[in-house]
Design an enzyme around this catalytic site. Structure first.
Site, PDB file in Angstrom:
ATOM      1  N   HIS A  43       0.778  -1.250  -0.083  1.00 31.16           N
ATOM      2  CA  HIS A  43       0.147  -0.036   0.120  1.00 31.16           C
ATOM      3  C   HIS A  43       0.867   1.403  -0.021  1.00 31.16           C
ATOM      4  O   HIS A  43       0.613   2.146  -0.751  1.00 31.16           O
ATOM      5  CB  HIS A  43      -0.978  -0.076   1.153  1.00 31.16           C
ATOM      6  CG  HIS A  43      -0.205  -0.202   2.588  1.00 31.16           C
ATOM      7  ND1 HIS A  43       0.952  -0.851   2.579  1.00 31.16           N
ATOM      8  CD2 HIS A  43      -0.709  -0.174   3.825  1.00 31.16           C
ATOM      9  CE1 HIS A  43       1.115  -0.956   4.064  1.00 31.16           C
ATOM     10  NE2 HIS A  43      -0.048  -0.584   4.714  1.00 31.16           N
ATOM     11  N   TYR A  44       1.882   1.166   0.780  1.00 27.50           N
ATOM     12  CA  TYR A  44       2.820   2.481   0.943  1.00 27.50           C
ATOM     13  C   TYR A  44       3.665   2.548  -0.325  1.00 27.50           C
ATOM     14  O   TYR A  44       3.728   3.940  -0.961  1.00 27.50           O
ATOM     15  CB  TYR A  44       3.647   2.000   2.115  1.00 27.50           C
ATOM     16  CG  TYR A  44       4.874   3.451   2.300  1.00 27.50           C
ATOM     17  CD1 TYR A  44       4.304   4.534   2.858  1.00 27.50           C
ATOM     18  CD2 TYR A  44       6.141   3.128   2.138  1.00 27.50           C
ATOM     19  CE1 TYR A  44       5.241   5.469   3.065  1.00 27.50           C
ATOM     20  CE2 TYR A  44       6.836   4.124   2.009  1.00 27.50           C
ATOM     21  CZ  TYR A  44       6.481   5.390   2.726  1.00 27.50           C
ATOM     22  OH  TYR A  44       7.474   6.626   2.847  1.00 27.50           O
ATOM     23  N   SER A  45       3.994   1.313  -0.862  1.00 23.85           N
ATOM     24  CA  SER A  45       5.003   1.392  -2.140  1.00 23.85           C
ATOM     25  C   SER A  45       4.119   1.888  -2.985  1.00 23.85           C
ATOM     26  O   SER A  45       4.549   2.682  -3.939  1.00 23.85           O
ATOM     27  CB  SER A  45       5.431  -0.026  -2.395  1.00 23.85           C
ATOM     28  OG  SER A  45       6.155  -0.501  -1.413  1.00 23.85           O
TER      29      SER A  45
END
Length: 247
Positions: free
Chosen positions: A153-155
């Site tokens: 999700h962050y990437s």
């Protein structure tokens, strides 16, 4: 410390009350500029403004809410021009396998890290275009280039921010408004509280310099990209990862 010239310039820094955002705000003030901190934490804003002095002010903003961003933008512009926008605010959303992450957390991470910068740009770019000058710096991440395991999700959100930077930079290339992003390796800030120790150790193991980046080092790059000295780079991605990514 080399003095970057931001004399008379006014910046908005999102997530500006702590970590990289606060280090950036400090460097803006040291460079002769003034700064408006946009953050969700009223108490942290108050402490940061007291530390920064008379050239700083702050506003509580929910960056994922269009109305909140538009209200804050109008308030900022009513107090004078805004020359610089630093989209620094972000969350990690914790760690987990892609198929094990809560969809609500996945969406929230993308909302904060990608939709937020879109909304702030949407609210402030027209005034920059009208003025014929602006600098926008988006704080992405090395994860947006390489994709960290257990952080899809962050990437993905940071890869999206890189894409937003490229598109917006090209759209504004003839308007005097330059848009760039940076891809730092991890800095040891409060955001580490959202990560597992295993993930922190993984990130460190990937950095050839064998240390985390300092917020002041990231701030120096952001402030240079916010200055008139940065005059022929737009839509670009500036690495600050201690050698982890050399592209």
């Amino acid at each position: 410390m080399n003095r970057i010239d931001l004399e008379g310039r006014r910046a908005i820094v999102t997530g500006g009350a702590r970590g990289i955002g606060l280090a950036t705000a400090e460097r803006v003030v040291e460079s002769g500029g003034s700064v408006v901190l946009w953050d969700i934490d009223a108490g942290a804003i108050e402490e940061a403004v007291a530390k920064l002095g008379e050239k700083a002010s702050g506003t509580v903003v929910e960056l994922t809410d269009e109305a909140s961003v538009e209200k804050a933008a109008k308030e900022a512009l009513s107090g004078g021009k805004v020359d610089i926008l630093v989209n620094n605010a972000g969350i990690t959303g914790g760690n987990g396998k892609t198929w094990e992450l809560d969809p609500a957390i996945w969406r929230k991470t993308v909302e904060v890290n990608l939709v937020g910068p879109y909304l702030t740009a949407r609210a402030l770019v027209p005034a920059m275009v009208e003025a014929g000058y602006g600098r926008i710096v988006n704080v992405a991440s090395i994860a947006g280039k390489e994709g960290n395991p257990n952080a899809s999700h962050y990437s993905a959100s940071k890869a999206g921010l890189i894409g937003l930077t490229k598109s917006l930079g090209k759209e504004l290339a003839g308007a005097g408004v330059l848009v760039n992003c940076i891809t730092p390796a991890a800095a040891r800030t409060a955001i580490f509280d959202q990560m597992s120790q295993e993930h922190i150790e993984y990130m460190l193991s990937k950095i050839p310099m064998n240390r985390f980046v300092e917020p002041t080092e990231v701030a120096a790059l952001i402030v240079w990209l916010s200055s008139e000295d940065c005059s022929f780079s737009t839509g670009a991605v500036f690495d600050i990862s201690g050698g982890r990514a050399v592209y």
